[in-house]
Design an enzyme around this catalytic site. Structure first.
Site, PDB file in Angstrom:
ATOM      1  N   ARG A  51       0.800  -1.230   0.000  1.00  0.00           N
ATOM      2  CA  ARG A  51       0.000   0.000   0.000  1.00  0.00           C
ATOM      3  C   ARG A  51       0.834   1.283   0.000  1.00  0.00           C
ATOM      4  O   ARG A  51       0.592   2.192  -0.786  1.00  0.00           O
ATOM      5  CB  ARG A  51      -0.914   0.064   1.249  1.00  0.00           C
ATOM      6  CG  ARG A  51      -2.247  -0.567   1.085  1.00  0.00           C
ATOM      7  CD  ARG A  51      -2.647  -1.157   2.409  1.00  0.00           C
ATOM      8  NE  ARG A  51      -1.684  -2.185   2.748  1.00  0.00           N
ATOM      9  CZ  ARG A  51      -1.748  -3.435   2.288  1.00  0.00           C
ATOM     10  NH1 ARG A  51      -2.744  -3.793   1.533  1.00  0.00           N
ATOM     11  NH2 ARG A  51      -0.826  -4.330   2.581  1.00  0.00           N
ATOM     12  N   THR A  52       1.792   1.361   0.915  1.00  0.00           N
ATOM     13  CA  THR A  52       2.466   2.651   1.088  1.00  0.00           C
ATOM     14  C   THR A  52       3.236   3.017  -0.175  1.00  0.00           C
ATOM     15  O   THR A  52       3.104   4.129  -0.701  1.00  0.00           O
ATOM     16  CB  THR A  52       3.397   2.593   2.317  1.00  0.00           C
ATOM     17  OG1 THR A  52       2.651   2.066   3.410  1.00  0.00           O
ATOM     18  CG2 THR A  52       3.915   3.968   2.677  1.00  0.00           C
ATOM     19  N   LYS A  80      25.403  -3.592  -1.209  1.00  0.00           N
ATOM     20  CA  LYS A  80      26.877  -3.525  -1.279  1.00  0.00           C
ATOM     21  C   LYS A  80      27.452  -2.750  -0.105  1.00  0.00           C
ATOM     22  O   LYS A  80      28.649  -2.481  -0.058  1.00  0.00           O
ATOM     23  CB  LYS A  80      27.299  -2.835  -2.582  1.00  0.00           C
ATOM     24  CG  LYS A  80      26.805  -3.507  -3.840  1.00  0.00           C
ATOM     25  CD  LYS A  80      27.191  -2.646  -5.051  1.00  0.00           C
ATOM     26  CE  LYS A  80      26.227  -2.840  -6.184  1.00  0.00           C
ATOM     27  NZ  LYS A  80      26.277  -1.723  -7.133  1.00  0.00           N
ATOM     28  N   ARG A 101      11.061   4.014   3.310  1.00  0.00           N
ATOM     29  CA  ARG A 101      10.754   3.033   4.370  1.00  0.00           C
ATOM     30  C   ARG A 101      12.020   2.247   4.641  1.00  0.00           C
ATOM     31  O   ARG A 101      12.742   1.867   3.718  1.00  0.00           O
ATOM     32  CB  ARG A 101       9.636   2.091   3.937  1.00  0.00           C
ATOM     33  CG  ARG A 101       9.451   0.936   4.913  1.00  0.00           C
ATOM     34  CD  ARG A 101       8.246   0.089   4.615  1.00  0.00           C
ATOM     35  NE  ARG A 101       7.015   0.782   4.940  1.00  0.00           N
ATOM     36  CZ  ARG A 101       5.821   0.202   4.929  1.00  0.00           C
ATOM     37  NH1 ARG A 101       5.705  -1.070   4.594  1.00  0.00           N
ATOM     38  NH2 ARG A 101       4.744   0.875   5.242  1.00  0.00           N
ATOM     39  N   HIS A 129       4.900   5.432  11.619  1.00  0.00           N
ATOM     40  CA  HIS A 129       4.391   5.331  10.248  1.00  0.00           C
ATOM     41  C   HIS A 129       3.458   6.530  10.021  1.00  0.00           C
ATOM     42  O   HIS A 129       2.245   6.387   9.961  1.00  0.00           O
ATOM     43  CB  HIS A 129       3.632   4.001  10.106  1.00  0.00           C
ATOM     44  CG  HIS A 129       3.313   3.605   8.706  1.00  0.00           C
ATOM     45  ND1 HIS A 129       3.551   4.413   7.611  1.00  0.00           N
ATOM     46  CD2 HIS A 129       2.747   2.474   8.213  1.00  0.00           C
ATOM     47  CE1 HIS A 129       3.155   3.785   6.519  1.00  0.00           C
ATOM     48  NE2 HIS A 129       2.662   2.610   6.867  1.00  0.00           N
TER      49      HIS A 129
HETATM   50  N1   CP Z   1      -0.453  -0.130   5.741  1.00  0.00           N
HETATM   51  C1   CP Z   1       0.785  -0.373   5.233  1.00  0.00           C
HETATM   52  O1   CP Z   1       1.780   0.253   5.619  1.00  0.00           O
HETATM   53  O2   CP Z   1       0.798  -1.332   4.280  1.00  0.00           O
HETATM   54  P1   CP Z   1       2.110  -1.782   3.480  1.00  0.00           P
HETATM   55  O3   CP Z   1       3.047  -2.412   4.485  1.00  0.00           O
HETATM   56  O4   CP Z   1       1.617  -2.734   2.439  1.00  0.00           O
HETATM   57  O5   CP Z   1       2.725  -0.544   2.897  1.00  0.00           O
END
Ligand code: CP
Length: 305
Positions: A51-52, A80, A101, A129
């Site tokens: 999603r993110t 590396k 991320r 998050h």
């Molecule tokens: N909600 C969320 O962060 O989903 P993903 O881990 O798929 O990005």
């Protein structure tokens, strides 16, 4: 706002402005179709995501911009031994804005210190998050009509669930918000959150272990999965993973207007039979993530009308 590292760095007025912009984009998508023409978003994802990452990419494409990036550490020069600091220095020459991320807590913050372009924190380990929190706030405001006067149930892995921690910290700033924290003993919220956020702000909350008992009193139920990747041993995960399963029978105990949210991915904690219940809004929530990220990209690039 130069980078987005924590939803709590934003005032409630700034969050309100992002929500208003996201709602406007939702209603008038054509007005925003070229706002980011010739702008590039880099998605640097060192940890898995559906999603993110994809909602960030969809957001930039919807704004008329372009995207580049990598979806795992293995497919970048991190494999590396390249540092996050060096990577973002280079990405700063390739893109106008970056979403990152990383499994290590604090890595997106380190990137922001070395970056010449805005960095958006897209999740770091079990820590934070922020764009999920902003998405959750947009979902609640849009579908419930308010962010105050709510009794919010949070259920599942409240220890490792970074979205739970961020949402509690985000929601305590609105008046008359109460929490019902539903988890097994081992997966209760961390002490710092109980003391520094809930008790320090005199927020009404209770911690329980039976979902059925509290369903009738909730305005929102935020379900979470038990986070296998954060456990130190597989036995504990297997013992705890099915502690709570929301099904159609339990939904009969809930108010007619209670909304069910979930940051997704779901494993077993919501039976698929709940998906067609009009109160189940988790797929809509994932869609709202695109609008919130569009609002955020525009705001960080200084392109909001
Ligand atoms: N909600 C969320 O962060 O989903 P993903 O881990 O798929 O990005």
């Amino acid at each position: 706002m130069k980078h987005l590292m924590n939803a709590l760095d934003l005032s409630t007025d700034e969050i309100g402005a992002l929500i208003d912009l996201a709602e406007n984009i939702m209603q008038n998508p054509d007005d925003y179709a070229e706002v980011c023409k010739r702008k590039k978003l880099a998605t640097c994802f060192y940890e898995p995501s559906t999603r993110t990452r994809l909602s960030f990419e969809a957001a930039m494409l919807n704004l008329g911009g372009q995207v580049l990036g990598f979806s795992s550490a293995d497919s970048s020069s991190a494999a590396k031994g390249e540092s996050v600091a060096d990577t973002i220095r280079v990405i700063s020459s390739y893109a106008d804005i970056c979403a990152m991320r990383h499994p290590k807590e604090g890595a997106p913050f380190v990137a922001s210190m070395y970056s010449r372009i805005p960095v958006i924190h897209a999740g770091d380990g079990g820590h934070n998050h922020p764009t999920q929190t902003l998405t959750d706030l947009l979902t609640i405001k849009s579908l419930k009509g308010r962010l105050d006067n709510l009794t919010i149930g949070m259920c599942g892995d409240l220890k490792f669930g970074r979205t739970v921690h961020s949402l509690i910290q985000g929601m305590v700033r609105y008046p008359n918000v109460k929490f019902v924290l539903i988890s097994p003993e081992e997966l209760k919220i961390p002490d710092y959150l109980r003391k520094d956020t809930l008790i320090a702000n005199r927020i009404e909350f209770k911690e329980v272990s039976v979902l059925e008992d509290v369903l009738p009193e909730l305005d929102l139920l935020y379900m979470t999965r038990v986070q296998r990747e954060r456990f130190f041993n597989e036995e504990d995960y297997i013992r705890l993973k099915d502690s709570f399963i929301l099904d159609a029978k339990k939904m009969k105990l809930a108010p007619a207007d209670m909304l069910v949210l979930h940051p997704l991915p779901r494993v077993n904690e919501i039976a698929t039979e709940v998906d067609n219940d009009p109160r189940a809004v988790y797929f809509k929530q994932a869609q709202f993530g695109v609008y919130m990220r569009m609002a955020l990209i525009m705001t960080l690039l200084g392109l909001n009308k």
